[in-house]
Design a protein around this motif. Structure first.
Motif, PDB file in Angstrom:
ATOM      1  N   ASP A 116       0.836  -1.191   0.000  1.00 22.18           N
ATOM      2  CA  ASP A 116       0.000   0.000   0.000  1.00 22.18           C
ATOM      3  C   ASP A 116       0.876   1.247   0.000  1.00 22.18           C
ATOM      4  OD1 ASP A 116      -1.832   2.033   0.501  1.00 22.18           O
ATOM      5  OD2 ASP A 116      -2.858   0.949   2.097  1.00 22.18           O
ATOM      6  N   SER A 117       0.762   2.061  -1.041  1.00 25.29           N
ATOM      7  CA  SER A 117       1.578   3.272  -1.120  1.00 25.29           C
ATOM      8  C   SER A 117       1.168   4.305  -0.078  1.00 25.29           C
ATOM      9  CB  SER A 117       1.550   3.870  -2.533  1.00 25.29           C
ATOM     10  OG  SER A 117       0.237   4.164  -2.938  1.00 25.29           O
ATOM     11  N   VAL A 118      -0.030   4.199   0.492  1.00 25.49           N
ATOM     12  CA  VAL A 118      -0.410   5.086   1.591  1.00 25.49           C
ATOM     13  C   VAL A 118       0.477   4.786   2.802  1.00 25.49           C
ATOM     14  CG1 VAL A 118      -2.236   5.718   3.219  1.00 25.49           C
ATOM     15  CG2 VAL A 118      -2.780   5.437   0.807  1.00 25.49           C
ATOM     16  N   ARG A 119       0.664   3.514   3.106  1.00 23.77           N
ATOM     17  CA  ARG A 119       1.550   3.135   4.222  1.00 23.77           C
ATOM     18  C   ARG A 119       2.972   3.620   3.987  1.00 23.77           C
ATOM     19  NH1 ARG A 119       0.045  -1.591   7.653  1.00 23.77           N
ATOM     20  NH2 ARG A 119      -2.103  -2.059   7.145  1.00 23.77           N
ATOM     21  N   ILE A 120       3.429   3.486   2.758  1.00 20.08           N
ATOM     22  CA  ILE A 120       4.774   3.938   2.410  1.00 20.08           C
ATOM     23  C   ILE A 120       4.862   5.456   2.580  1.00 20.08           C
ATOM     24  CG2 ILE A 120       6.394   4.195   0.482  1.00 20.08           C
ATOM     25  CD1 ILE A 120       5.429   1.383  -0.446  1.00 20.08           C
ATOM     26  N   ALA A 121       3.857   6.168   2.099  1.00 20.80           N
ATOM     27  CA  ALA A 121       3.849   7.634   2.211  1.00 20.80           C
ATOM     28  C   ALA A 121       3.824   8.073   3.675  1.00 20.80           C
ATOM     29  CB  ALA A 121       2.655   8.213   1.451  1.00 20.80           C
ATOM     30  N   ARG A 122       3.097   7.357   4.506  1.00 19.46           N
ATOM     31  CA  ARG A 122       3.065   7.701   5.938  1.00 19.46           C
ATOM     32  C   ARG A 122       4.440   7.550   6.568  1.00 19.46           C
ATOM     33  NH1 ARG A 122      -2.502   4.552   6.954  1.00 19.46           N
ATOM     34  NH2 ARG A 122      -3.901   6.237   6.343  1.00 19.46           N
ATOM     35  N   ARG A 123       5.196   6.559   6.134  1.00 15.76           N
ATOM     36  CA  ARG A 123       6.554   6.380   6.667  1.00 15.76           C
ATOM     37  C   ARG A 123       7.467   7.500   6.175  1.00 15.76           C
ATOM     38  NH1 ARG A 123       8.037   2.366  10.058  1.00 15.76           N
ATOM     39  NH2 ARG A 123      10.042   2.321   9.039  1.00 15.76           N
ATOM     40  N   ALA A 124       7.299   7.907   4.925  1.00 18.61           N
ATOM     41  CA  ALA A 124       8.180   8.914   4.339  1.00 18.61           C
ATOM     42  C   ALA A 124       7.811  10.341   4.751  1.00 18.61           C
ATOM     43  CB  ALA A 124       8.167   8.792   2.817  1.00 18.61           C
ATOM     44  N   TRP A 125       6.520  10.617   4.909  1.00 24.03           N
ATOM     45  CA  TRP A 125       6.055  11.973   5.211  1.00 24.03           C
ATOM     46  C   TRP A 125       5.092  11.962   6.400  1.00 24.03           C
ATOM     47  CZ3 TRP A 125       6.072  10.034   0.166  1.00 24.03           C
ATOM     48  CH2 TRP A 125       7.092  10.543  -0.655  1.00 24.03           C
ATOM     49  N   PRO A 126       5.569  11.632   7.587  1.00 26.70           N
ATOM     50  CA  PRO A 126       4.667  11.607   8.745  1.00 26.70           C
ATOM     51  C   PRO A 126       4.073  12.985   9.044  1.00 26.70           C
ATOM     52  CG  PRO A 126       6.952  11.390   9.454  1.00 26.70           C
ATOM     53  CD  PRO A 126       6.946  11.303   7.952  1.00 26.70           C
ATOM     54  N   GLU A 127       4.735  14.027   8.598  1.00 29.09           N
ATOM     55  CA  GLU A 127       4.230  15.390   8.836  1.00 29.09           C
ATOM     56  C   GLU A 127       2.930  15.685   8.084  1.00 29.09           C
ATOM     57  OE1 GLU A 127       7.272  15.793   5.424  1.00 29.09           O
ATOM     58  OE2 GLU A 127       7.040  14.569   7.230  1.00 29.09           O
ATOM     59  N   PHE A 128       2.542  14.852   7.134  1.00 31.61           N
ATOM     60  CA  PHE A 128       1.279  15.054   6.413  1.00 31.61           C
ATOM     61  C   PHE A 128       0.074  14.545   7.197  1.00 31.61           C
ATOM     62  CE2 PHE A 128       3.467  14.850   1.962  1.00 31.61           C
ATOM     63  CZ  PHE A 128       4.093  16.060   2.226  1.00 31.61           C
ATOM     64  N   ILE A 129       0.305  13.759   8.239  1.00 32.65           N
ATOM     65  CA  ILE A 129      -0.805  13.277   9.065  1.00 32.65           C
ATOM     66  C   ILE A 129      -1.441  14.500   9.738  1.00 32.65           C
ATOM     67  CG2 ILE A 129      -1.481  11.886  11.068  1.00 32.65           C
ATOM     68  CD1 ILE A 129       0.884  10.003  10.324  1.00 32.65           C
ATOM     69  N   GLY A 130      -2.725  14.704   9.509  1.00 29.71           N
ATOM     70  CA  GLY A 130      -3.410  15.870  10.056  1.00 29.71           C
ATOM     71  C   GLY A 130      -3.062  17.164   9.344  1.00 29.71           C
ATOM     72  N   ASN A 131      -2.300  17.070   8.262  1.00 35.01           N
ATOM     73  CA  ASN A 131      -1.879  18.251   7.518  1.00 35.01           C
ATOM     74  C   ASN A 131      -2.008  17.984   6.015  1.00 35.01           C
ATOM     75  OD1 ASN A 131      -0.771  20.764   6.968  1.00 35.01           O
ATOM     76  ND2 ASN A 131       1.339  20.061   7.172  1.00 35.01           N
ATOM     77  N   GLY A 132      -3.199  17.577   5.614  1.00 34.13           N
ATOM     78  CA  GLY A 132      -3.448  17.270   4.211  1.00 34.13           C
ATOM     79  C   GLY A 132      -3.557  15.793   3.913  1.00 34.13           C
TER      80      GLY A 132
END
Length: 185
Positions: A116-132
């Motif tokens: 899942d590329s969402v899981r990958i993106a969460r690992r790479a860009w945790p700052e996007f959680i709650g910010n888009g």
């Protein structure tokens, strides 16, 4: 096409209506060993109705799929190749749709290795959680991706690009990011 020249595939589908099995387009992004991406897509005749909401979203209607292969014919073209690689989806929708469409034709879904590329993106860009968040629309803006959203081939390519950007940002392979995040094989 040399099988060994691909690292992974990204897969995306569009559906005709709220039934997850009503696949009307399949897109695949093939990521080569040099990280170049080749895309393939096809319309699929879902043999069901199109809801106005879905057609407005992706622009696909009955006229687009009249002469298109049905799911069994379309998936037969790519199934052998997909069976030998990791398949990346952006969220769990695409896997559910593939499983639903297989069930609809009376077949068990193949035991592909999904990521899942969402899981990958969460690992790479945790700052996007709650910010888009980590949806493709937000990642498109933040990563400066160029694609037409809600076209299966374009969305598959975008998911593949998210993975490649994440690998560069973290210095980890997509496999390491998936499986260190508890991704199920």
């Amino acid at each position: 096409m040399r099988v060994s020249s691909y690292r992974f595939f990204a897969l995306d589908v569009e559906t005709a209506c709220s039934d997850v099995a009503s696949i009307c387009q399949i897109g695949i992004a093939c990521v080569k060993s040099d990280d170049m991406i080749q895309t393939w897509s096809t319309y699929v005749n879902p043999r069901t109705h199109f809801s106005p909401f879905n057609s407005r979203l992706h622009g696909i209607g009955p006229a687009h799929v009249t002469d298109a292969p049905d799911f069994a014919e379309a998936i037969a073209l790519v199934e052998p190749l997909l069976a030998r690689h990791h398949i990346i989806q952006h969220s769990n929708f695409d896997r559910r749709a593939i499983h639903g469409a297989h069930a609809l034709i009376g077949r068990k879904a193949p035991p592909w290795t999904w990521g899942d590329s969402v899981r990958i993106a969460r690992r790479a860009w945790p700052e996007f959680i709650g910010n888009g968040g980590h949806g493709l629309a937000h990642l498109k803006r933040r990563l400066k991706l160029t694609f037409v959203h809600h076209d299966a081939g374009e969305d598959a390519r975008a998911a593949a690009e998210v993975v490649l950007h994440a690998e560069k940002r973290t210095g980890q392979t997509f496999e390491a990011m998936l499986f260190s995040a508890g991704q199920v094989r």
